[in-house]
Design a protein around this motif. Structure first.
Motif: not given
Length: 307
Positions: A45-47, A235-236, A243-245, A271-272
């Motif tokens: 779930x993106x922030x 994701x953001x 983000x890297x994970x 970080x997208x």
């Protein structure tokens, strides 16, 4: 910018005042908690991405009273920072109206606050494990002196407080510039439907007058034109490590064209996690459908929106 020929090759490999509605206290108990069979992977779930929004018609009285105590809604979230307890709420309230009039969705990155304007955006940092997330405040609560914010189920999981139920956090407001209403990301599908049958609760919800039916969402500003390059945002994140994970997880699931790009959105670094680029809508939609089948909610990003 990416050359269309390279983008075409990449896509071959790539083919998701209602104040009364929440004044029950929202405390975790035997009738509340996470879903027994979660629909969504919380880590997908993106922030919330901060953007300017006008104050909601609902949930912003000058003041209100709960359990004999009067609370005064702030004129602005600017400069707000506070350290205190955080709790969370889940299945018991899923689908019920929030103070903003929006239905509560425990699978979205949202929160409840007693006095911040609705809506507001805040960064919440767990002081015990240093994890942090950005959430959108769209509800009122928690009405306990030792807590300053109530988080949705997925936000609690991301902060690592879903097991103990509460934690000491730092809450800091993020206030985008007023007047800049252009949306940086454009949803390509509607919000996930809520359960047809409300979650059972031993305490009936108060009777309230529903807000007017929402107006249809306006057409996107500057829609993507045929032949124009685009990405899907999966994701953001405020935290680059998160983000890297997610990017690594997507690559492990068979999506080779995954990148992480950082962008300054009105003073906040986001970080997208992006897949693409795509030359045409059909390739993009094909990738979107594959991602949706894996449980990922996606948004369209114009190539000129990425640094």
């Amino acid at each position: 910018m990416t050359h269309p020929k390279h983008a075409a090759a990449a896509t071959v490999a790539l083919i998701a005042l209602m104040l009364g509605g929440c004044f029950g206290g929202k405390q975790i108990g035997p009738s509340d908690g996470p879903p027994s069979d979660p629909e969504v992977n919380p880590w997908n779930v993106p922030e919330a991405v901060p953007k300017y929004e006008p104050r909601s018609k609902y949930g912003n009285p000058e003041s209100y009273v709960v359990a004999g105590k009067r609370y005064y809604v702030k004129d602005s979230a600017k400069g707000y920072r506070e350290v205190g307890g955080a709790s969370w709420y889940g299945s018991k309230f899923h689908g019920r109206r929030t103070s903003s009039g929006e239905p509560f969705d425990m699978y979205k990155m949202t929160a409840a606050h007693r006095t911040l304007p609705i809506p507001s955006y805040v960064r919440v940092r767990n002081l015990e494990n240093k994890r942090e997330v950005i959430v959108r405040v769209n509800d009122r609560g928690p009405f306990h002196d030792d807590r300053i914010i109530d988080l949705s189920c997925v936000a609690a999981v991301r902060l690592g407080l879903e097991q103990q139920g509460s934690a000491r956090v730092e809450v800091e407001a993020i206030t985008p510039n007023a007047g800049t209403q252009a949306v940086d990301i454009e949803p390509i599908e509607p919000a996930r439907p809520l359960p047809a049958t409300p979650i059972a609760s031993p305490v009936p919800a108060p009777t309230v007058t529903p807000p007017p039916a929402p107006q249809p969402r306006p057409e996107p500003i500057n829609p993507i034109q045929p032949g124009e390059l685009s990405y899907l945002q999966v994701g953001a994140f405020a935290d680059l490590g998160n983000a890297d994970r997610m990017a690594a997880r997507l690559r492990n699931e068979g999506f080779p064209q995954v990148i992480v790009r950082s962008v300054n959105i009105r003073g906040q670094i986001v970080h997208r996690v992006l897949t693409g680029p795509f030359v045409n809508e059909s390739d993009r939609n094909a990738a979107k459908n594959v991602l949706a089948s894996r449980g990922y909610e996606t948004y369209v990003i114009r190539d000129d929106q990425t640094p």
